[in-house]
Design a protein around this motif. Structure first.
Motif, PDB file in Angstrom:
ATOM      1  N   TRP A  20       0.843  -1.194   0.000  1.00 34.56           N
ATOM      2  CA  TRP A  20       0.000   0.000   0.000  1.00 34.56           C
ATOM      3  C   TRP A  20       0.878   1.244   0.000  1.00 34.56           C
ATOM      4  N   ASP A  21       0.636   2.144  -0.951  1.00 38.67           N
ATOM      5  CA  ASP A  21       1.284   3.455  -0.974  1.00 38.67           C
ATOM      6  C   ASP A  21       0.435   4.441  -0.184  1.00 38.67           C
ATOM      7  N   ILE A  22       1.024   5.072   0.814  1.00 35.36           N
ATOM      8  CA  ILE A  22       0.350   6.139   1.556  1.00 35.36           C
ATOM      9  C   ILE A  22       1.094   7.432   1.211  1.00 35.36           C
ATOM     10  N   ILE A  23       0.476   8.276   0.399  1.00 30.28           N
ATOM     11  CA  ILE A  23       1.148   9.445  -0.155  1.00 30.28           C
ATOM     12  C   ILE A  23       0.458  10.721   0.304  1.00 30.28           C
ATOM     13  N   GLY A  24       1.232  11.627   0.907  1.00 27.78           N
ATOM     14  CA  GLY A  24       0.737  12.957   1.241  1.00 27.78           C
ATOM     15  C   GLY A  24       1.266  13.960   0.235  1.00 27.78           C
ATOM     16  N   ARG A  25       0.360  14.706  -0.419  1.00 25.24           N
ATOM     17  CA  ARG A  25       0.774  15.673  -1.440  1.00 25.24           C
ATOM     18  C   ARG A  25       0.254  17.062  -1.101  1.00 25.24           C
ATOM     19  N   SER A  26       1.130  18.054  -1.251  1.00 28.49           N
ATOM     20  CA  SER A  26       0.750  19.451  -1.086  1.00 28.49           C
ATOM     21  C   SER A  26       1.077  20.198  -2.370  1.00 28.49           C
ATOM     22  N   ARG A  27       0.254  21.180  -2.717  1.00 26.12           N
ATOM     23  CA  ARG A  27       0.523  21.990  -3.906  1.00 26.12           C
ATOM     24  C   ARG A  27       1.564  23.070  -3.634  1.00 26.12           C
ATOM     25  N   MET A  28       1.992  23.181  -2.396  1.00 27.48           N
ATOM     26  CA  MET A  28       2.980  24.190  -2.027  1.00 27.48           C
ATOM     27  C   MET A  28       4.375  23.566  -1.937  1.00 27.48           C
ATOM     28  N   GLU A  29       5.375  24.401  -2.096  1.00 25.21           N
ATOM     29  CA  GLU A  29       6.735  23.912  -1.897  1.00 25.21           C
ATOM     30  C   GLU A  29       6.942  23.587  -0.431  1.00 25.21           C
ATOM     31  N   MET A  30       7.711  22.514  -0.168  1.00 24.90           N
ATOM     32  CA  MET A  30       7.926  22.070   1.201  1.00 24.90           C
ATOM     33  C   MET A  30       9.410  21.881   1.462  1.00 24.90           C
ATOM     34  N   GLN A  31       9.782  22.065   2.704  1.00 29.72           N
ATOM     35  CA  GLN A  31      11.149  21.829   3.159  1.00 29.72           C
ATOM     36  C   GLN A  31      11.083  20.949   4.399  1.00 29.72           C
ATOM     37  N   ARG A  32      12.236  20.608   4.922  1.00 29.77           N
ATOM     38  CA  ARG A  32      12.277  19.825   6.156  1.00 29.77           C
ATOM     39  C   ARG A  32      11.524  20.576   7.257  1.00 29.77           C
ATOM     40  N   GLY A  33      10.608  19.889   7.922  1.00 29.04           N
ATOM     41  CA  GLY A  33       9.827  20.479   9.002  1.00 29.04           C
ATOM     42  C   GLY A  33       8.581  21.199   8.555  1.00 29.04           C
ATOM     43  N   SER A  34       8.306  21.244   7.242  1.00 32.55           N
ATOM     44  CA  SER A  34       7.109  21.934   6.743  1.00 32.55           C
ATOM     45  C   SER A  34       5.841  21.241   7.226  1.00 32.55           C
ATOM     46  N   ASP A  35       4.826  22.031   7.494  1.00 28.59           N
ATOM     47  CA  ASP A  35       3.502  21.530   7.889  1.00 28.59           C
ATOM     48  C   ASP A  35       2.490  22.235   6.993  1.00 28.59           C
TER      49      ASP A  35
END
Length: 302
Positions: A20-35
């Protein structure tokens, strides 16, 4: 030697991770620690599964050789495979191993982080290969002679065995690492001049213990190291297919990237399907690049 009627339908084996692939996707750029806000999905995945799903969309009939638990998640996963038109008769179903999972976070700037939990597949070991040894799909005396898509989620010792095993001596082996972190597991295929290897630029560098600036240089270095045939991709820059004949390098179509997980598997499956249709080398490479570009843009590769 193929012995059962269901096996007569198979035209490629996909060996490796089905999970099972559990994928979280955001349309914003992310870095380490991003929420960040986004979407979290659970889909059938794993390298072997991703390749098989794409091959099925291209009209091939893949059979899966993998390990799936007999837990609720495993039953759901097998049912999902069947709905997608994949053959599951030869999957090893474990009573005591849980179904594997993969978790990733992606932002507008690509993959941020991922963890692959394929411990059950590794623990099952060569049990997943029984159908190629007991006569269900083949044996050492009558080896399976069709296409095989193999992924690097298997242990190094098992991949080493496969590279030398008589059960695979007649197969058209197509091999890919599951991730850069597992690329060095494919060294047995370099050492034994076996199979067609599908890698990205980073994976080629890890296998050759070098850094490369482009796909052509990386492909040539892998041939020099003993590879029989390679396809090296470099994101949106280029891809090279190289083997006994002169190498071919093409640039992929330019698209807006909406997702990245599974892009390499889609490229590999599309290339296998193109060659199965009888397309010549340059057209097959172009077909694979187009399918991968369509996939990362967020559309199905067909």
């Amino acid at each position: 030697m193929i012995q059962n009627s269901k096996s007569d339908k198979i035209n490629i084996l996909c060996i490796g991770s089905v999970l099972w692939d559990i994928i979280g996707r955001s349309r914003m750029e992310m870095q380490r620690g991003s929420d960040m806000p986004g979407r979290i999905t659970r889909l059938p995945g794993g390298v072997a599964m991703n390749i098989a799903m794409t091959l099925a969309r291209f009209g091939l009939k893949p059979a899966l050789l993998s390990a799936i638990g007999r837990d609720e998640e495993g039953n759901e996963l097998v049912n999902a495979c069947l709905r997608l038109g994949l053959l599951t008769d030869h999957i090893y179903r474990s009573e005591d191993l849980p179904t594997d999972r993969y978790m990733a976070v992606e932002g507008a700037n690509g993959l941020i982080a991922a963890i692959a939990d394929a411990h059950s597949l590794e623990a099952a070991g060569d049990k997943i290969l029984r159908p190629l040894r007991d006569g269900s799909l083949g044996s050492s005396r009558h080896p399976y002679s069709g296409l095989v898509a193999l992924d690097g989620n298997l242990t190094l010792s098992l991949l080493d065995d496969i590279a030398a095993a008589p059960e695979f001596s007649a197969a058209d082996l197509r091999v890919a690492p599951a991730s850069p972190g597992k690329a060095e597991r494919l060294r047995p295929f370099l050492n034994r001049n076996r199979g067609t290897l599908y890698v990205n630029l980073e994976e080629a560098g890890l296998m050759c213990q070098a850094e490369f600036s482009d796909s052509l240089t990386a492909a040539q270095a892998m041939l020099d190291r003993g590879a029989s045939r390679v396809l090296v991709t470099d994101g949106g820059s280029s891809a090279t297919e190289a083997g006994p004949d002169a190498p071919i390098t093409l640039s992929p179509p330019r698209v807006t990237v909406a997702r990245v997980t599974g892009a390499g598997d889609t490229f590999m499956a599309a290339h296998i399907a193109a060659e199965a249709r009888g397309e010549p080398r340059e057209i097959a490479l172009a077909s694979a690049l187009k399918a991968a570009a369509t996939y990362v843009s967020g559309e199905p590769p067909l």
